[in-house]
Design an enzyme around this catalytic site. Sequence first.
Site, PDB file in Angstrom:
ATOM      1  N   SER A   1       0.835  -1.192   0.000  1.00  0.00           N
ATOM      2  CA  SER A   1       0.000   0.000   0.000  1.00  0.00           C
ATOM      3  C   SER A   1       0.878   1.254   0.000  1.00  0.00           C
ATOM      4  O   SER A   1       1.771   1.345  -0.841  1.00  0.00           O
ATOM      5  CB  SER A   1      -0.973  -0.086   1.179  1.00  0.00           C
ATOM      6  OG  SER A   1      -2.065   0.754   0.946  1.00  0.00           O
TER       7      SER A   1
ATOM      8  N   ASP B   1     -10.511  -3.916  -5.253  1.00  0.00           N
ATOM      9  CA  ASP B   1     -10.058  -3.023  -4.193  1.00  0.00           C
ATOM     10  C   ASP B   1     -11.148  -2.011  -3.836  1.00  0.00           C
ATOM     11  O   ASP B   1     -11.637  -1.282  -4.701  1.00  0.00           O
ATOM     12  CB  ASP B   1      -8.798  -2.288  -4.671  1.00  0.00           C
ATOM     13  CG  ASP B   1      -7.958  -1.770  -3.523  1.00  0.00           C
ATOM     14  OD1 ASP B   1      -8.537  -1.195  -2.587  1.00  0.00           O
ATOM     15  OD2 ASP B   1      -6.728  -1.932  -3.574  1.00  0.00           O
TER      16      ASP B   1
ATOM     17  N   HIS C   1      -8.268  -4.934  -1.217  1.00  0.00           N
ATOM     18  CA  HIS C   1      -6.948  -4.376  -0.934  1.00  0.00           C
ATOM     19  C   HIS C   1      -6.078  -5.296  -0.065  1.00  0.00           C
ATOM     20  O   HIS C   1      -6.491  -5.678   1.026  1.00  0.00           O
ATOM     21  CB  HIS C   1      -7.145  -3.028  -0.236  1.00  0.00           C
ATOM     22  CG  HIS C   1      -5.919  -2.178  -0.240  1.00  0.00           C
ATOM     23  ND1 HIS C   1      -5.258  -1.841  -1.393  1.00  0.00           N
ATOM     24  CD2 HIS C   1      -5.234  -1.587   0.769  1.00  0.00           C
ATOM     25  CE1 HIS C   1      -4.216  -1.082  -1.093  1.00  0.00           C
ATOM     26  NE2 HIS C   1      -4.171  -0.910   0.210  1.00  0.00           N
TER      27      HIS C   1
END
Length: 304
Positions: free
Chosen positions: A112, A230, A286
């Site tokens: 991330s 996501d 995610h």
Amino acid sequence: MARALLSRRIFFSITWILLGLTCHTQSSPTPAVLWHGLGDSCCNPLSIGRIQKVIESNVKGIYVRSLQIGTNFFEDTFNGYFLNANKQIAMVCEKLAKDPKLKHGYNAVGFSQGGQFLRAVAQRCPNPPMRNFISIGGQHQGVYGFPRCPGNSSELCNLLRQLLNQGVYVPFIQDNVTPAEYWQDPLNKKEYKQKSVFLADINQERGINATYKKNLMKLSKFVMVKFENDTVVQPKASEWFGFYKENSTSETFTLQQSRLYKEDWLGLKAMDHAKKLVFLKTEGDHLQFSNKWFIQNIVNPYLK
Ligand SMILES: *[C@@H]1O[C@H](CO)[C@@H](O)[C@H](O)[C@H]1NC(C)=O
Ligand SMILES: *[C@@H]1O[C@H](CO)[C@@H](O)[C@H](O)[C@H]1NC(C)=O
Ligand SMILES: *[C@@H]1O[C@H](CO)[C@@H](O)[C@H](O)[C@H]1NC(C)=O
Ligand SMILES: *[C@@H]1O[C@H](CO)[C@@H](O)[C@H](O)[C@H]1NC(C)=O
């Protein structure tokens, strides 16, 4: 007779050299450096701790360093939200340079926001050298939206991001709230370019820093993983270096369609032609992937 002996000697020497080379490479795999995402810390056994174990058990003798930003769990997590990204990157550059086990180079895996931060490390700090760089759900063109709040599908989400827009480029926020430093407002690119203290800088929006380009191009591979389902990153295209088109909050462009690519501000076009860019996608939300997927797609091809 003498000739046979000589060729046998040569044969044995070559065998020894080859054996030596294989033993050498087997005994010292390239180390791996991991940088966790927002809300996480270096060593959480349920997230990065798990990844570290997976790498260690699949690459014999590998040294894995999971970066801690601060001196303990609390600081590490807190700093993910509130320590200026530029300061975090400077801290990490210093840590990497001081680690004797990394002096011959390392592969890097960013999760991330750790993805865009490690790219900044590659661009700003070429020593020790980063070899392969893997960005897992990183936001290379930033974000415009909130986790689980897809901007154009609900009035409330859209309102929220417009509200946040009002304050995001205020210097105090830019200097102290980490995610604001990679907030890109597609409705006001001018302000983003001028005031984003981190993302606009590493993406060369205010002019080309030749050093950034030269350093990034030293990577052997730059792998970007996008999560097809996501609900955290808006837009998902950012995980492959795309973003919302200017003045749009729904339509996106790809890396290859961007000026950054066409004018090659960062060397990504050259790297693409040299087959150094890898675009991977996987189903799931995610950072949701199985150990099996990680081993097959990341560990085996890029960390061994
Ligand atoms: C370009 O980047 C390098 C590496 O971070 C930095 O030392 C230098 O000051 C930058 N140059 C400009 C003009 O910003
Ligand atoms: C995830 O996204 C892909 C591509 O958009 C889609 O084909 C797939 O059905 C989605 N999977 C889930 C579980 O929602
Ligand atoms: C986006 O909107 C701004 C302000 O209305 C305008 O100045 C700019 O030219 C527009 N950009 C594009 C690409 O349409
Ligand atoms: C936003 O709207 C566009 C076009 O209407 C659509 O293609 C896209 O999937 C939407 N995005 C989200 C996050 O809902």
